[in-house]
Scaffold this motif. Sequence first.
Motif, PDB file in Angstrom:
ATOM      1  N   VAL A  12       0.296  76.737  -4.811  1.00  0.00           N
ATOM      2  CA  VAL A  12      -1.169  76.697  -4.757  1.00  0.00           C
ATOM      3  C   VAL A  12      -1.708  76.367  -6.141  1.00  0.00           C
ATOM      4  O   VAL A  12      -1.345  76.991  -7.129  1.00  0.00           O
ATOM      5  N   ARG A  13      -2.538  75.363  -6.179  1.00  0.00           N
ATOM      6  CA  ARG A  13      -3.211  75.045  -7.448  1.00  0.00           C
ATOM      7  C   ARG A  13      -4.609  75.617  -7.382  1.00  0.00           C
ATOM      8  O   ARG A  13      -5.458  75.134  -6.651  1.00  0.00           O
ATOM      9  N   ALA A  14      -4.839  76.678  -8.169  1.00  0.00           N
ATOM     10  CA  ALA A  14      -6.118  77.370  -8.110  1.00  0.00           C
ATOM     11  C   ALA A  14      -7.237  76.433  -8.522  1.00  0.00           C
ATOM     12  O   ALA A  14      -7.125  75.693  -9.500  1.00  0.00           O
ATOM     13  N   LYS A  15      -8.290  76.462  -7.756  1.00  0.00           N
ATOM     14  CA  LYS A  15      -9.474  75.678  -8.109  1.00  0.00           C
ATOM     15  C   LYS A  15     -10.260  76.456  -9.154  1.00  0.00           C
ATOM     16  O   LYS A  15     -10.417  77.677  -9.040  1.00  0.00           O
ATOM     17  N   LEU A  16     -10.758  75.764 -10.157  1.00  0.00           N
ATOM     18  CA  LEU A  16     -11.508  76.461 -11.203  1.00  0.00           C
ATOM     19  C   LEU A  16     -12.940  76.689 -10.748  1.00  0.00           C
ATOM     20  O   LEU A  16     -13.554  75.807 -10.161  1.00  0.00           O
ATOM     21  N   SER A  17     -13.446  77.884 -11.026  1.00  0.00           N
ATOM     22  CA  SER A  17     -14.851  78.132 -10.718  1.00  0.00           C
ATOM     23  C   SER A  17     -15.691  77.638 -11.898  1.00  0.00           C
ATOM     24  O   SER A  17     -15.168  77.286 -12.946  1.00  0.00           O
ATOM     25  N   ARG A  18     -16.985  77.641 -11.689  1.00  0.00           N
ATOM     26  CA  ARG A  18     -17.888  77.234 -12.763  1.00  0.00           C
ATOM     27  C   ARG A  18     -17.672  78.142 -13.981  1.00  0.00           C
ATOM     28  O   ARG A  18     -17.636  77.692 -15.112  1.00  0.00           O
ATOM     29  N   ARG A 484     -10.040  84.802 -17.538  1.00  0.00           N
ATOM     30  CA  ARG A 484      -9.132  84.814 -16.386  1.00  0.00           C
ATOM     31  C   ARG A 484      -8.219  83.611 -16.519  1.00  0.00           C
ATOM     32  O   ARG A 484      -8.673  82.502 -16.737  1.00  0.00           O
ATOM     33  N   ALA A 565     -17.650  88.870  -9.859  1.00  0.00           N
ATOM     34  CA  ALA A 565     -17.323  87.615  -9.184  1.00  0.00           C
ATOM     35  C   ALA A 565     -17.525  87.761  -7.678  1.00  0.00           C
ATOM     36  O   ALA A 565     -18.033  86.862  -7.025  1.00  0.00           O
ATOM     37  N   LYS A 568     -20.904  87.329  -6.771  1.00  0.00           N
ATOM     38  CA  LYS A 568     -21.383  85.992  -7.111  1.00  0.00           C
ATOM     39  C   LYS A 568     -22.274  85.983  -8.352  1.00  0.00           C
ATOM     40  O   LYS A 568     -23.155  85.142  -8.488  1.00  0.00           O
TER      41      LYS A 568
ATOM     42  N   ALA B  77      -7.122  78.217  -2.560  1.00  0.00           N
ATOM     43  CA  ALA B  77      -7.238  77.886  -3.977  1.00  0.00           C
ATOM     44  C   ALA B  77      -8.601  78.260  -4.559  1.00  0.00           C
ATOM     45  O   ALA B  77      -8.845  78.069  -5.736  1.00  0.00           O
ATOM     46  N   PRO B  79     -11.744  80.146  -6.169  1.00  0.00           N
ATOM     47  CA  PRO B  79     -11.969  81.288  -7.059  1.00  0.00           C
ATOM     48  C   PRO B  79     -12.764  82.363  -6.308  1.00  0.00           C
ATOM     49  O   PRO B  79     -13.413  82.061  -5.302  1.00  0.00           O
TER      50      PRO B  79
END
Lengths: 667, 365
Positions: A12-18, A484, A565, A568, B77, B79
Amino acid sequence: MAEAAAIAARPVRAKLSRDDIIMRGAMVVLALFLLVAIVLPLYFMLSKSFETYTYRFESIEFQVNDGDGWGETLNALTLGQALGVVTPERMVTSNGGRFQASEFFPDFSFRSPRLYRIRNAQEDAGGFMVGGGPVFHTEWVEVTSNDFRRVQIRPALSTGVDNYIAYVNTPSLFFSVYNSLFIAVTTTVIVIGLAFFYAYALTRTCMPFKMLFRVIALIPILAPSLLPAISLVYLFGNQGIIRELLMGERIYGPIGIVIGSAFWTFPHALMILVTALSISDARLYEAAVALRTSKLRTFLTITLPGAKYGLISAIFVVFTLVITDFGVPKVIGGQYNVLATDIYKQVIGQQNFQMGAVVSVVLLLPAVVAFIVDRIVQRKQVALLSARAVPLQPKPNRRVDIGMGIYCGVVAVVIVGILGMAFWASLIKFWPYNMSLSLGNYNFDVMDGGGWEAYGNSIRMALYTAVFGTMIIFSGAYLVEKGRGFEFGRGVIQFLVILPLAVPGMVLGLAYIFFFNHPGNPLNFIYGSMAILVLCTITHFYTVSHLTAATALKQMDPEFEAVSASLKAPFYRTFARITVPVCLPAILDVSIYLFVNAMTTVSAVVFLYSTDTTLASVAVLNMDDAGDIAPAAAMAMMIVYTSAGVRLLHALLTRGLQRRTQAWRTR
Amino acid sequence: MTTDKQAGEPYLRIAHVIKKFAAFTALNDVSIDIDEGEFVCFLGPSGCGKTTLLRAIAGLDIQTNGRIEQGGQDISALPPSERDFGIVFQSYALFPNLTVIRNIAYGLENRKLPRAEIDKRVRELLELVGLTGQEDKYPAQLSGGQQQRVALARALATSPGLLLLDEPLSALDARVRVHLRHEIKQLQNRLGVTTIMVTHDQEEALTMADRIVVMNQGVIEQVGTPMEIYRHPATAFVADFIGKMNFVDGTVAAAGRVKLGEVELSCDTDGMASGAPVQVAVRPEDIIARGVAADEANAFEATVEDLEFLGSSLRVDLAGENLGGQRLTADLSVNLMRELALEPGHGVTVRIPAERIRLYAAGGT
Ligand SMILES: Nc1ncnc2c1ncn2[C@@H]1O[C@H](COP(=O)(O)OP(=O)(O)O)[C@@H](O)[C@H]1O
Ligand SMILES: [Mg+2]
C-alpha cells in the motif's frame, strides 16, 4: 484465490494528506534553514582551513636592461635564495599577502634608468601585480624602474594540510592548546567541587536560606562573561583594592582566567548537579542506615554513584564552556594566550583567516569530544530516571546544616562580591583617585565603543532572537516530534538541531564570515546587518532551546494529533489551539533563555557586528580594550540589569499564566 | 458519507491486511467483513496486534499490504483526515485546555457550521452521554468515567459512520467499568453506528459484542458471536483464552470415540485418525453430576480431590484411576454438594455430554 494473492502482494502506498504535504514542506524549509545557519558555514570554514597561500617564486622570471640590451633570464627563486630574501617562512602567507619584486634587486633604485621585464613561467601560479590588476599570462611585461617598485608577486592558492603543519610548528600558537587545556581542566575541577557541595547543601540538607542561596548562585547567568574579568581587575589588578591577597602573583594570566571562568560557569554546573541530586532514591539511604553504614561510606557508595551521570554531564559542560570562552581571557588573560583569543587575534589582528580557521578546527575538537560523551551519558541517564524511586526528604542535622550554611554563605558572598564590585566600580567617578559616586560612567555616548546605541541594538537583537528564535525552534521541535511518517527527514533534522551544541561561539562567528562574506553567496547582503547577528545567535543557542521544547512536546498525549485528524481539523489549527497553549510555559522558558543569552553573548557576534550594529557586550569588550574600564563595567551592569529585569518579568508572567490556567492544569 | 453499496455488501471489508514493523510482522494476512450497525470486538492478549489493526482501519498507521474498504470505497491508502470515523483512545486524549463543550465541539467547528447549530448538537451529545451540567469544566476536573464520556461524545459529534474504541474502559476502576459497558452498548444500539472496540478483557467482549474477533500473534483465530466463540471455540487458543476450560490429554479411540485415561467417551472426532493424540477440552460447567447413573453414555467414576467454595457454586477437582492421573475441574452447585454429600476422597459419578466435548490436535494451546 488469485484475487487474494494479488491484494496481499501489492504494497500500500499511503496517500499524503494536505497536512502531510504542508508538514513536509515545512520540514524542508527547516532543513534548508539549518543548512544555511550551521552546515554550510562550518563547511566553508573547514575548507578554508585547508587553503594555503604560498609564493611560487620558481615560476617568476626577470630580465634587466641597463641600456645595453636584455640580460640573461633570472629565476626569482634562485635569485631570492641566493640573496637570502626568500626563506621557507616567507613563502607561506595569506590570501592578502604580496611580495615586493624589488626585494630581488638589492641595488634597486626607482630613479635609475634601468628597465625591467617580468613574466610568469607558468600561467596558474599566482601571477603578479603591475600597477593595476594582476597579470597571469606568460608574456614579458616591461616596466621602468619607477614602475618596478610597484610590482608585487602574488601567492598561489593550494589546498592541503600545510596550515596545520604551520600551526603545529609555530610555538606561540601551538602552546595555546596546552594553555587552554590547563585552564579548562583547572577551572572544571574547582567549579565541579564547589558546585557539587553547594548542590548537595541545596538538595540534601535542611540548611536555612536555601531559596536565597539558590537565587544568588544563579545570578552569574545574567552577566556576560566579561563582567567577572572586569571585577577581578578592580579587585586584584594593579590598583586593585585587595590585590595583597594574591601575595605578589599577577591577576593578569591564568589565575584571573580561572577565577573569572569559575564565576560564570558555576550556575551551569549547579543546575545540572541539583537535578542529579534531586532524583535520588530514599530507600537506598534507609538501607544504609539500617546497615549502620558510616556517613562517609554512604556518601562514597550511594551519593556519588547516584549523581554519577549528572557529574559527568556537568564536567563536560563546564569544560566546554571554559575552553570555548573568549570574554574572560580577553579581558584578564594578559600575555597568556588561549585558543579562543588566538582565533580573535589571527582574524581581527592579523587578518589571517586561514590560520583563524585552523585554530577554530582545533578548538572544535575538544568541544566535539565533550559533546559526544555528553550525548552518550544523557542517553544512559534517561534509563536511570525512568525507574520509580522514592524521593529523599532531607532530615535536619544541626552540625551539617550549619556547616553547609556557612559554606554556601562563603560561596554566595564571593559571587555577590564579584558582581557588587562591578556595580560599585561602575558608579565611581574616577577610580582610585576620586572615589565619589556618579553616574558619569553610564554616559556611554561620550565614549568610544558604540554608546547607548549599542545598548539599544542589543535589546533589539535580543528581542528579535527571542521572538523569531522561539517561533523557528518551537515549530521545528513540533515537526520533529509530531510529524507523521517521513522518518528520514525527521532523522536528518534531529541530527542537525543537535549540531550547534558542539560548535563554540567563536567558531560559529568565524564560519559565518567565511560563508556570508563570500562574494558568491546570494545571502551576502545580510553580512554586517542585524539579521546576521540574530541568525547567528539563534543558531548558537538552538540546541538547548530545541531540547526544552521537545521535552514539553513529548509530555503531551501522542494521540492529540490522531484525534484531530479524525475530527478533520487541520494540524495547524490543533497546533495553535492545543499545542501552543499547553506548551506555553516551555515556550516562555525558551524565549527567555534566548533573550538573556543574546544580551550576554560576545564570542560569536564579535566577528559579525558592524559600526551600525555594535552590541552592548561588544561595547564592553571595546571599551575595556581602549582602557575605559569603568564604562565597560557600567555597560556590563546594564546587561545585568536588563537580563534580571526580563527574568523577573518572566517569573511574573509565568505566575500569572499558572493562575489563569490553574483550572485545566490541576490534577 | 454516501454509501453506494449494494444490499448484503459488508460496510467495512478488511482483506488480507499485513502490517510489518521492520522485520517484525504485527498483522499477518488478516481478513474480516463487518456489517453496518454491528458492534465488533477485537479480543486477544496484549501485544497480539489489536491496536495495530485498529490504527490501520483509521489510517493512523497504514498497513504494509492488503486492502480496506469502507462503504464500498477503497480507503486503503487514505490519510485519517479523508476517512470517516470517530475514535476514543485509552488515554481519551482530551484537550486539556478546552472545556467539555469546546472539546465536544472541536470537530463541529471544523465544518464551519453555524454557531447555533453547533450549540444544539453539543447539548444533544451532552444529554446523550449524561454530562449535562458539566459543560464548562476542564477535563482535569472530571472523574475518569466522565472523561471517558466526553471522549465518546467528541468522537460521535460529527456523526461518523464508524466508531473506533481502543481499550476505552481499561483505565477505569472495576465498578465504573461494568456500568459504562452497559451504557456504551445501549448508546451504540440507539445510534446504530458501526463500532469496533479493542479489548483484552474477554468478559467485556462477551457482554458487549455482536461479534468477536479473537486474535493471537497477528492472526485471527476465530470470528463469531459470543455464544459461538464460547460454545465452539475453533482452536485450543480460543478455548483457553475465553472462559475456563479443562484440557486433558487423550487419544482418538475410533471415529466418534475418544479415550482419556481409562475412560472412553463419545464425541465429535471430526475426521481425526484413530490413535491420534489429542487435547480434550471440557468446560467446568459442562461436567454433570446430578442424577447420573453409572451406565449412562459418557458417564464415569471419579474421585473428589479438592473442593473450593466460590459462594453460589463450588469448584471441584476430580481425579482418580479412571482419569489416568489427570485432573478435571467441575463447577457444581452448593445444593448438589449437599445432596451428594461431596467430600474430598469420596467418589462421584459424572457425565460429560458428547456435544460439549471438543478435541484439538495435541501440541497447540
Ligand atoms: N510502532 C511500532 N514499532 C514497532 N513495533 C510495534 C509498533 N507498534 C506496535 N508494535 C508491535 O506490534 C505488536 C502488536 O502491538 P499492538 O497492536 O499495540 O498490540 P495490542 O494487541 O496489545 O494492541 C506488539 O508486539 C508491538 O510491540
Ligand atoms: Mg493495544
